[in-house]
Design an enzyme around this catalytic site. Structure first.
Site, PDB file in Angstrom:
ATOM      1  N   HIS A 148       0.807  -1.231   0.000  1.00 39.39           N
ATOM      2  CA  HIS A 148       0.000   0.000   0.000  1.00 39.39           C
ATOM      3  C   HIS A 148       0.841   1.283   0.000  1.00 39.39           C
ATOM      4  O   HIS A 148       0.712   2.090  -0.921  1.00 39.39           O
ATOM      5  CB  HIS A 148      -1.006  -0.016   1.150  1.00 39.39           C
ATOM      6  N   HIS A 166       4.050   6.935   5.266  1.00 34.97           N
ATOM      7  CA  HIS A 166       2.853   7.629   5.765  1.00 34.97           C
ATOM      8  C   HIS A 166       2.014   6.838   6.771  1.00 34.97           C
ATOM      9  O   HIS A 166       1.295   7.429   7.561  1.00 34.97           O
ATOM     10  CB  HIS A 166       1.987   8.153   4.612  1.00 34.97           C
ATOM     11  N   GLU A 173       1.653   5.384  12.662  1.00 33.79           N
ATOM     12  CA  GLU A 173       0.383   5.028  13.281  1.00 33.79           C
ATOM     13  C   GLU A 173       0.216   3.515  13.473  1.00 33.79           C
ATOM     14  O   GLU A 173      -0.337   3.070  14.469  1.00 33.79           O
ATOM     15  CB  GLU A 173      -0.769   5.541  12.420  1.00 33.79           C
ATOM     16  N   ASP A 174       0.697   2.753  12.502  1.00 34.18           N
ATOM     17  CA  ASP A 174       0.397   1.318  12.509  1.00 34.18           C
ATOM     18  C   ASP A 174       1.551   0.428  12.973  1.00 34.18           C
ATOM     19  O   ASP A 174       1.406  -0.781  13.018  1.00 34.18           O
ATOM     20  CB  ASP A 174      -0.022   0.862  11.098  1.00 34.18           C
ATOM     21  N   ASP A 180      -2.699   8.248  -1.460  1.00 33.60           N
ATOM     22  CA  ASP A 180      -3.100   7.206  -0.511  1.00 33.60           C
ATOM     23  C   ASP A 180      -4.541   6.792  -0.797  1.00 33.60           C
ATOM     24  O   ASP A 180      -4.864   5.609  -0.915  1.00 33.60           O
ATOM     25  CB  ASP A 180      -2.958   7.796   0.910  1.00 33.60           C
ATOM     26  N   ASP A 202     -19.958  17.370 -25.890  1.00 32.16           N
ATOM     27  CA  ASP A 202     -18.555  16.988 -25.699  1.00 32.16           C
ATOM     28  C   ASP A 202     -18.386  15.570 -25.154  1.00 32.16           C
ATOM     29  O   ASP A 202     -17.407  15.262 -24.484  1.00 32.16           O
ATOM     30  CB  ASP A 202     -17.846  17.989 -24.788  1.00 32.16           C
TER      31      ASP A 202
END
Ligand code: MN
Length: 502
Positions: free
Chosen positions: A45, A69, A73-74, A137, A258
């Protein structure tokens, strides 16, 4: 790591490569043992998000932050660890993305949702790169959304459609906006999606020969007339944008010109205009449908010439002409700007700010007031279509569709708003509540003294900025009236009663 670097179309310096390698390794190790809902290793990911971002914004610092990123946190790695190993700038970017990650739509609790949205705007106000990482993300998550349980998937897709796709659009990143919209459209409104897709497929089948003939014809004409171009091909309208346009025309597909357009890429702006001239000398243009977004770009920076012509068989076809650089910018938006314009590049550790984010921050710094009211105003501003209005000096103000003279005055300067007593639109006297049209030139007639703002103005004002200022003025004013009434009541009623009791 080699595959990762190869998938990003950019040549990094030795130092940048070293930084990316360190971030890659740390993230891969930190996420070891974690799985995604698809069963893949979790690291696919952050790596996938970094590859997505790398296509439009191959900046090593931002890509390192993208790889990291989800780490703080994880995993066991903390933000402090990242700061120690990678410096303040990267840890600040990771922190910003983490903060954004906490913003969730709370079911059945309107107040909480709005409060969250407010937090989101504050967090993103720090640096546009935070939003770019967040969008990459989200795009990676949307591409793999089929692995989420249905209700969770719907929630994520709704949020994407309502918040993240418009942000991508506002940053001018057309390729991301289109993909985010179509991926979430399919999940949020599956029936409408299928219906629109069927309509589009039919239209493609019907028009295919016609478009091919037009492209061939144009090639021939450009060749004989010696018009220079780089590329010419058909482009098909995206499903979600077709769906919205259909809604506007009560589902009448024949009114949409269009759906399939011919796009011509040229080398220079001059070539674009001469191509337009050549086209008009061979095909009758539809009146009122020539749009020069090169001379007047859209607020998000979009540039192109648009025209609609009748082909030999009387079919109506839209043609878009732009340079390769304009095309690049339409796909990559702010990312292209920043990456190629060295002048706009922030110094070491400095944040990258978009002008509208600066306005947002200024607004945030104002008195907190009623969060819900503020946010509603902000949401309207943020997601609505925009129009350009000119000052007599030729400055451009970017306002939402439906904006009035009042909005314009407050957009120029709040002081002008508090002193306006009249206005001219395109040289003619107009009401302050008059609605403005694209390209209007507006002159405000100023009074020397501060004027009394009227409650009607609140209705005519469409921007959060003007509404907040008028509301603030009226509140102040109302307060003093209420105060006076209270005092009067005290005199007229309370006192006599007091005497009576005695
Ligand atoms: Mn993530």
């Amino acid at each position: 790591m080699d595959d990762f670097l190869k998938s990003i179309p950019h040549k990094f310096s030795a130092e940048e490569t070293k930084l990316l390698k360190r971030a890659f390794e740390l993230s891969r190790q930190a996420h070891t043992g974690q799985k995604r809902k698809s069963g893949e290793n979790y690291f696919t990911h952050p790596m996938g998000a970094a590859i997505i971002l790398g296509q439009i914004f191959p900046d090593a610092t931002t890509l390192a932050a993208t790889l990291l990123h989800d780490v703080s946190e994880d995993t066991k790695i903390t933000l402090e660890d990242i700061k120690k190993d990678f410096g303040a700038e990267i840890s600040r970017l990771v922190d910003g993305v983490t903060k954004l990650g906490h913003v969730r739509l709370k079911k059945g609790s309107d107040g909480a949702y709005l409060e969250n949205l407010r937090k989101l705007f504050i967090a993103t106000g720090e640096d546009v790169r935070v939003i770019m990482i967040k969008l990459a993300d989200r795009l990676h998550n949307m591409r793999t959304i089929e692995f989420l349980p249905e209700d969770k998937g719907k929630k994520v897709a709704t949020e994407t459609l309502e918040i993240y796709a418009p942000i991508a659009g506002r940053l001018g990143i057309g390729s991301w906006k289109d993909e985010l919209e179509d991926l979430s459209f399919k999940i949020v409104l599956p029936k409408d999606y299928e219906q629109t897709k069927t309509l589009l497929d039919q239209e493609l089948l019907r028009r295919d020969e016609n478009i091919k003939a037009m492209v061939k014809n144009l090639r021939h004409i450009f060749h004989t007339e010696g018009a220079k171009y780089l590329d010419i091909k058909g482009r098909v309208k995206r499903l979600y944008s077709l769906y919205n346009k259909l809604k506007k025309y009560d589902g009448d597909i024949s009114k949409i010109y269009d759906i399939i357009a011919v796009r011509i890429i040229a080398k220079s702006t001059a070539d674009c205009y001469s191509i337009l001239g050549v086209i008009h000398s061979h095909f009758q243009p539809v009146p009122g449908r020539i749009k020069d977004f090169i001379a007047t770009p859209k607020p998000n920076g979009y540039q192109s010439l648009h025209t609609t012509v009748f082909d030999q068989s009387g079919n109506v076809i839209e043609i878009q002409i732009r340079t390769d650089l304009m095309h690049e910018e339409a796909e990559r938006g702010i990312a292209a700007h920043w990456f190629y314009a060295e002048a706009g590049k922030p110094e070491n550790g400095e944040a990258l700010r978009a002008p509208w984010l600066q306005e947002l921050q200024a607004w945030q710094a104002d008195e907190p007031g009623d969060a819900k009211e503020h946010l509603e105003n902000l949401k309207i501003d943020f997601f609505r279509d925009r129009i350009f209005i000119f000052t007599p000096q030729g400055d451009i103000k970017d306002l939402p569709v439906g904006a009035s003279v009042i909005d314009f005055a407050f957009a120029v300067h709040s002081d002008l708003g508090y002193h306006m007593m009249g206005a001219k639109i395109n040289g003619r006297i107009a009401k302050l509540t008059a609605e403005l049209k694209k390209g209007d030139v507006v002159e405000i007639i100023k009074s020397k003294k501060e004027v009394k703002l009227s409650r009607d103005w609140l209705e005519a004002a469409k921007t959060g900025n003007a509404r907040n200022k008028i509301r603030h003025y009226l509140n102040e004013h109302d307060k003093s009236i209420i105060q006076r009434v209270k005092e009067l009541k005290l005199k007229d009623f309370t006192l006599p009663r007091f005497f009576r009791k005695k």
